[in-house]
Design a protein around this motif. Structure first.
Motif, PDB file in Angstrom:
ATOM      1  N   THR A 137       0.936  -1.320   0.007  1.00 56.72           N
ATOM      2  CA  THR A 137       0.119   0.222  -0.474  1.00 56.72           C
ATOM      3  C   THR A 137       1.051   1.079   0.263  1.00 56.72           C
ATOM      4  O   THR A 137       2.410   1.437  -0.003  1.00 56.72           O
ATOM      5  CB  THR A 137      -0.486   0.023   0.944  1.00 56.72           C
ATOM      6  N   TRP A 161      -1.948   6.612  -1.382  1.00 61.34           N
ATOM      7  CA  TRP A 161      -2.801   5.438  -1.703  1.00 61.34           C
ATOM      8  C   TRP A 161      -4.714   5.867  -0.796  1.00 61.34           C
ATOM      9  O   TRP A 161      -4.978   6.527  -0.964  1.00 61.34           O
ATOM     10  CB  TRP A 161      -2.801   4.401  -2.685  1.00 61.34           C
ATOM     11  N   ARG A 164      -6.231  -5.300   2.591  1.00 68.29           N
ATOM     12  CA  ARG A 164      -5.238  -4.238   2.666  1.00 68.29           C
ATOM     13  C   ARG A 164      -6.790  -3.192   2.818  1.00 68.29           C
ATOM     14  O   ARG A 164      -6.409  -1.373   2.284  1.00 68.29           O
ATOM     15  CB  ARG A 164      -4.269  -3.797   1.954  1.00 68.29           C
ATOM     16  N   GLY A 194     -16.964  -1.824   0.522  1.00 68.45           N
ATOM     17  CA  GLY A 194     -16.374  -0.338   0.669  1.00 68.45           C
ATOM     18  C   GLY A 194     -17.101   0.782  -0.437  1.00 68.45           C
ATOM     19  O   GLY A 194     -17.978   1.701   0.482  1.00 68.45           O
ATOM     20  N   ARG A 195     -17.718   0.361  -1.744  1.00 64.24           N
ATOM     21  CA  ARG A 195     -18.497   1.450  -2.520  1.00 64.24           C
ATOM     22  C   ARG A 195     -19.799   1.289  -1.945  1.00 64.24           C
ATOM     23  O   ARG A 195     -20.286   2.132  -2.149  1.00 64.24           O
ATOM     24  CB  ARG A 195     -18.284   0.273  -3.925  1.00 64.24           C
ATOM     25  N   ASN A 220     -14.459   8.617   6.617  1.00 64.76           N
ATOM     26  CA  ASN A 220     -13.378   8.373   6.255  1.00 64.76           C
ATOM     27  C   ASN A 220     -13.846   9.908   5.079  1.00 64.76           C
ATOM     28  O   ASN A 220     -14.746  10.933   5.763  1.00 64.76           O
ATOM     29  CB  ASN A 220     -13.943   7.708   4.289  1.00 64.76           C
TER      30      ASN A 220
HETATM   31  N1  COA Z   1      -3.499   0.378  -0.674  1.00 66.85           N
HETATM   32  C1  COA Z   1      -3.060   0.431  -2.363  1.00 66.85           C
HETATM   33  N2  COA Z   1      -3.826   0.006  -3.285  1.00 66.85           N
HETATM   34  C2  COA Z   1      -5.186  -0.829  -2.823  1.00 66.85           C
HETATM   35  C3  COA Z   1      -5.376  -0.585  -0.838  1.00 66.85           C
HETATM   36  C4  COA Z   1      -4.542  -0.084  -0.841  1.00 66.85           C
HETATM   37  N3  COA Z   1      -4.374   0.065   0.233  1.00 66.85           N
HETATM   38  N4  COA Z   1      -6.767  -1.470  -1.455  1.00 66.85           N
HETATM   39  C5  COA Z   1      -6.761  -1.990  -2.452  1.00 66.85           C
HETATM   40  N5  COA Z   1      -6.612  -0.877  -3.357  1.00 66.85           N
HETATM   41  C6  COA Z   1      -6.663  -0.614  -4.739  1.00 66.85           C
HETATM   42  C7  COA Z   1      -7.142  -2.086  -5.510  1.00 66.85           C
HETATM   43  O1  COA Z   1      -6.878  -3.891  -5.177  1.00 66.85           O
HETATM   44  C8  COA Z   1      -7.985  -1.881  -6.592  1.00 66.85           C
HETATM   45  O2  COA Z   1      -6.755  -1.936  -7.375  1.00 66.85           O
HETATM   46  P1  COA Z   1      -7.177  -2.943  -8.944  1.00 66.85           P
HETATM   47  O3  COA Z   1      -7.821  -1.472  -9.849  1.00 66.85           O
HETATM   48  O4  COA Z   1      -5.543  -3.397  -9.579  1.00 66.85           O
HETATM   49  O5  COA Z   1      -8.176  -3.698  -8.920  1.00 66.85           O
HETATM   50  C9  COA Z   1      -8.049  -0.655  -7.124  1.00 66.85           C
HETATM   51  O6  COA Z   1      -7.011   0.149  -5.291  1.00 66.85           O
HETATM   52  C10 COA Z   1      -9.127   0.507  -6.349  1.00 66.85           C
HETATM   53  O7  COA Z   1     -10.215  -0.887  -5.218  1.00 66.85           O
HETATM   54  P2  COA Z   1     -11.285  -0.159  -5.135  1.00 66.85           P
HETATM   55  O8  COA Z   1     -11.789  -1.566  -3.797  1.00 66.85           O
HETATM   56  O9  COA Z   1     -12.235   0.179  -6.039  1.00 66.85           O
HETATM   57  O10 COA Z   1     -11.605   1.105  -4.156  1.00 66.85           O
HETATM   58  P3  COA Z   1     -12.601   2.432  -4.105  1.00 66.85           P
HETATM   59  O11 COA Z   1     -11.486   3.379  -4.690  1.00 66.85           O
HETATM   60  O12 COA Z   1     -13.143   1.797  -4.121  1.00 66.85           O
HETATM   61  O13 COA Z   1     -11.954   2.656  -1.906  1.00 66.85           O
HETATM   62  C11 COA Z   1     -12.547   2.270  -0.211  1.00 66.85           C
HETATM   63  C12 COA Z   1     -12.186   1.656  -1.975  1.00 66.85           C
HETATM   64  C13 COA Z   1     -12.614   0.986   1.091  1.00 66.85           C
HETATM   65  C14 COA Z   1     -11.192   2.952   0.034  1.00 66.85           C
HETATM   66  C15 COA Z   1     -13.622   3.040  -0.413  1.00 66.85           C
HETATM   67  O14 COA Z   1     -14.312   1.997  -0.889  1.00 66.85           O
HETATM   68  C16 COA Z   1     -14.431   3.373   0.930  1.00 66.85           C
HETATM   69  O15 COA Z   1     -13.752   4.189   1.282  1.00 66.85           O
HETATM   70  N6  COA Z   1     -15.528   2.701   1.161  1.00 66.85           N
HETATM   71  C17 COA Z   1     -16.307   3.413   2.425  1.00 66.85           C
HETATM   72  C18 COA Z   1     -15.833   2.345   3.292  1.00 66.85           C
HETATM   73  C19 COA Z   1     -16.301   2.786   5.288  1.00 66.85           C
HETATM   74  O16 COA Z   1     -16.223   4.112   5.232  1.00 66.85           O
HETATM   75  N7  COA Z   1     -16.760   2.084   5.486  1.00 66.85           N
HETATM   76  C20 COA Z   1     -17.228   1.931   6.616  1.00 66.85           C
HETATM   77  C21 COA Z   1     -18.731   2.776   7.206  1.00 66.85           C
HETATM   78  S1  COA Z   1     -19.069   2.963   9.203  1.00 66.85           S
END
Ligand code: COA
Length: 322
Positions: A28, A32, A150, A214-215, A252
């Protein structure tokens, strides 16, 4: 009857883990994590427990209020990560602070847990059954994270926050709240506990770690919370111009910014600490409230909205005067 928060307290594990520190354990980067969440670091337990953090937060809240543990009548601990199934964390807190007269029990509504507990305390006080309460949000989420996932584990932190509340019998009531649950969508954020293990059962093992879409969670929070806060303001006969600060669940930074934008409000009305502590589930709101109280941001008479949302799904908003 009105309910006042007379004291706040919080406790965080002593170990701070930055995004750069996390790169030693997983693929990570600081960039990011910051870009998608606004989180820079979090506190992780190296021995502190939900109960020990909750006890420290309660002792500080009592000290801040100038009250004695032996006079506390009700203790509610919101947690979804207790060390023990029995006894409940609230009873451990009762013993730990010496609140021998209090009734104590836990509430699990995940990230909305502190808010629902505060509303529960208000309802008890309003009924006349109790005159005061300690309301706590406490979590050691790092023990229920999958450290190989992650996308999820980077979001969360450990900590506890507490408030001491008291009934003001002769005052006009200014506390108001709405709360909701949507169990049908609940499986987008889940964590198993123990499998059935009696001699008759031959089923598969369930994961004991947090799993999240997450989305979907992002969409839920940004879609529902402005609607929910508006509903609470309508119920209280107020508009957004009557509210001084919006203290939201710290999941977030992007979620909070999107909510502020949808509500057409400046972001400086939404204090945050997620940059330093990550998402601490039920502990997020009371820890932020304690920080705002201790840094002088809260002035007497200010009107606050607290809003929590999370697994369940559960969400709500409460409005009151400081
Ligand atoms: N570091 C680097 N890369 C990472 C990573 C990390 N920690 N975690 C995921 N990735 C990568 C993924 O593997 C993916 O790679 P790919 O495109 O090659 O497959 C890419 O980053 C995008 O992943 P994705 O899961 O689609 O990211 P996202 O833009 O949806 O962001 C969250 C993920 C979790 C940050 C976002 O969805 C979010 O903030 N959701 C709300 C979650 C939350 O707040 N939950 C608690 C509520 S009480």
């Amino acid at each position: 009857m009105n309910m006042h928060i007379l004291g706040t307290g919080s406790a965080l594990p002593s170990t701070v883990v930055t995004n750069d520190d996390l790169t030693k354990y997983m693929e990570t980067s600081d960039e990011w994590i910051r870009e998608r969440t606004g989180i820079g670091s979090r506190h992780l337990s190296t021995g502190e427990t939900v109960a020990s953090l909750a006890i420290e937060a309660c002792n500080k809240a009592l000290e801040n209020a100038g009250k004695k543990a032996e006079d506390v009548e009700l203790i509610l601990v919101a947690t979804c990560s207790p060390e023990m199934m029995l006894p409940c964390c609230a009873c451990q807190v009762q013993a730990g602070i010496g609140a021998s007269k209090a009734v104590a029990f836990d509430v699990n509504a995940a990230c909305a847990g502190f808010l629902f507990s505060l509303n529960t305390a208000y309802s008890y006080l309003k009924s006349g059954m109790y005159k005061n309460a300690l309301v706590v949000g406490a979590e050691v989420l790092s023990k229920i994270m999958d450290w190989e996932d992650r996308t999820t584990c980077i979001l969360f932190g450990d900590g506890a926050g507490a408030v001491y509340v008291e009934a003001a019998e002769d005052e006009e009531d200014t506390y108001s709240f709405v709360q909701h649950s949507d169990g049908v969508k609940g499986m987008v954020l889940k964590c198993g506990t123990r499998d059935l293990n009696n001699p008759l059962y031959k089923g598969e093992e369930q994961s004991k770690f947090v799993w999240m879409d997450g989305r979907e969670i992002f969409k839920f929070a940004v879609g529902q919370i402005p609607v929910c806060i508006n509903e609470a303001m309508d119920k209280a006969g107020l508009t957004k111009d009557n509210i001084d600060l919006f203290i939201l669940h710290q999941a977030n930074k992007r979620i909070i910014s999107s909510i502020a934008k949808r509500m057409e409000l400046p972001e400086d009305r939404f204090p945050t600490n997620v940059e330093r502590v990550g998402n601490m589930s039920s502990a997020a709101i009371p820890v932020l409230l304690d920080e705002c109280n201790r840094n002088g941001q809260l002035k007497k008479g200010m009107r606050l909205v607290l809003s929590g949302f999370g697994a369940g799904l559960t969400f709500g908003a409460s409005i009151f005067s400081w």
